[in-house]
Scaffold this active site. Structure first.
Site, short mmCIF file in Angstrom:
data_model
loop_
_atom_site.label_atom_id
_atom_site.label_comp_id
_atom_site.label_asym_id
_atom_site.label_seq_id
_atom_site.Cartn_x
_atom_site.Cartn_y
_atom_site.Cartn_z
N ASN A 10 100.69 56.20 11.45
CA ASN A 10 102.13 56.46 11.33
C ASN A 10 102.66 56.71 12.74
O ASN A 10 102.49 57.78 13.29
CB ASN A 10 102.34 57.69 10.43
CG ASN A 10 103.80 58.12 10.38
OD1 ASN A 10 104.69 57.39 10.81
ND2 ASN A 10 104.04 59.32 9.86
N TRP A 11 103.29 55.67 13.30
CA TRP A 11 103.74 55.77 14.70
C TRP A 11 104.99 56.62 14.88
O TRP A 11 105.41 56.89 16.00
CB TRP A 11 104.00 54.36 15.26
CG TRP A 11 102.76 53.60 15.61
CD1 TRP A 11 101.47 54.01 15.42
CD2 TRP A 11 102.69 52.31 16.23
NE1 TRP A 11 100.60 53.05 15.88
CE2 TRP A 11 101.33 51.99 16.38
CE3 TRP A 11 103.64 51.40 16.66
CZ2 TRP A 11 100.89 50.80 16.95
CZ3 TRP A 11 103.22 50.21 17.24
CH2 TRP A 11 101.85 49.91 17.38
N HIS A 98 107.67 61.42 3.47
CA HIS A 98 107.02 62.15 4.56
C HIS A 98 107.75 63.48 4.79
O HIS A 98 108.98 63.54 4.67
CB HIS A 98 107.04 61.31 5.84
CG HIS A 98 106.16 61.88 6.91
ND1 HIS A 98 106.56 62.93 7.70
CD2 HIS A 98 104.89 61.60 7.28
CE1 HIS A 98 105.57 63.25 8.53
NE2 HIS A 98 104.55 62.45 8.29
N GLU A 168 99.40 65.80 2.84
CA GLU A 168 99.67 66.20 4.21
C GLU A 168 100.24 67.62 4.22
O GLU A 168 101.47 67.79 4.11
CB GLU A 168 100.70 65.25 4.85
CG GLU A 168 100.19 63.86 5.06
CD GLU A 168 100.82 63.22 6.30
OE1 GLU A 168 100.07 62.68 7.12
OE2 GLU A 168 102.05 63.28 6.45
N GLY A 174 101.17 67.53 13.19
CA GLY A 174 101.89 67.46 14.47
C GLY A 174 101.55 68.56 15.47
O GLY A 174 100.62 69.35 15.27
N GLY A 237 98.99 60.42 12.61
CA GLY A 237 100.20 60.36 13.43
C GLY A 237 99.87 60.14 14.89
O GLY A 237 99.60 59.01 15.32
#
Ligand code: PGA
Length: 257
Positions: A10-11, A98, A168, A174, A237
């Site tokens: 997931n860019w 998301h 998630e 992150g 990510g």
């Protein structure tokens, strides 16, 4: 043979130029093309999809989108992208729900509309669920259950072949992650997800829906989520923007039995 592991990059809103996107994707594709036990999926920003699509040959690495609108293309919706547009471009997967979209106000009801529309279009949906924090009384499990049932309302059983659920936990995603989830955390929630799906649909269908883990996955912990955590794949990510590191994870996934 066991099913292929599904490894999704997931860019998010990166990289900032098409040139960089092509370089990273090229590096990932090179590794992915040699791995028969892995389905590699890269989800770049919308803008890069059509250029990257031109560079694909074969099925070992495919493209996904990070979102989709729910209405068809004839309606007036400024700034949106429809499921038909995505499938017309050869997009095979779409990440929906998301937590970063939910944080901007996306409700389960909206996620549900998107899920239904994309499944009808034949795109594989990667539905993200996850709690913002865990509590010792297990209230967070009710939150996850609610996310799944509301996001999958009115989804017909025949479409479930194209459903993937990614667990998630928001606290593990992150740069602001408070800790990395353990393989046990992931396994526990995947059992919960399967139970919720079995209650909504039936057990046979529920057992076939791949469950992915996402949140601070890297080459040091990937194997533990796939092996001890028994995950069917990973949603990655930050590390997916580094072709070398992402490729290491692809190779790990390829060799996990
Ligand atoms: P991360 O992001 O791997 O950078 O924690 C995961 C995600 O948000 O899908």
């Amino acid at each position: 043979m066991a099913n292929k592991k599904i490894i999704i990059g997931n860019w998010k809103m990166a990289p900032s130029t098409m040139k960089e996107a092509k370089v990273v994707f090229g590096g990932i594709k090179k590794t992915a093309s040699g791995l028969r036990n892995v389905q590699t999926v890269v989800c770049p920003p919308f803008l890069y999809l059509s250029e990257l699509k031109k560079t694909i040959n074969g099925h070992r690495s495919v493209l996904g989108a990070q979102d989709s609108f729910w209405e068809s293309s004839e309606k007036a919706h400024t700034g949106e992208v429809s499921p038909e547009m995505l499938s017309g471009l050869g997009v095979k997967y779409v990440i929906l729900g998301h937590s970063e979209k939910r944080a901007l106000g996306e409700s389960n009801e909206i996620v549900n509309k998107k899920v239904v529309a994309c499944l009808k279009e034949g795109i594989r949906v990667v539905l993200c669920v996850g709690e913002s924090q865990q509590d010792e009384h297990g209230e967070y499990t009710k939150f996850i259950k609610n996310e799944i049932t509301e996001s999958l309302k009115k989804v017909q059983k025949k479409f479930l072949d194209n459903l993937i659920i990614a667990y998630e936990p928001i606290w593990a995603i992150g740069k602001s992650a408070t800790r990395v989830a353990s393989p046990e955390d992931a396994l526990e929630v995947s059992i919960l997800i399967k139970k919720v799906l079995a209650d909504m649909f039936n057990k046979d269908v529920a057992m076939k829906v791949p469950i992915l883990y996402g949140g601070s996955v890297n080459s040091d912990n990937a194997e533990s989520f796939l092996f001890e955590g028994e995950m069917d794949g990973l949603l990655i990510g930050r590390v997916s923007l580094d072709a070398k590191k992402f490729s290491e994870i692809l190779k790990i996934a390829n060799s996990v039995k």
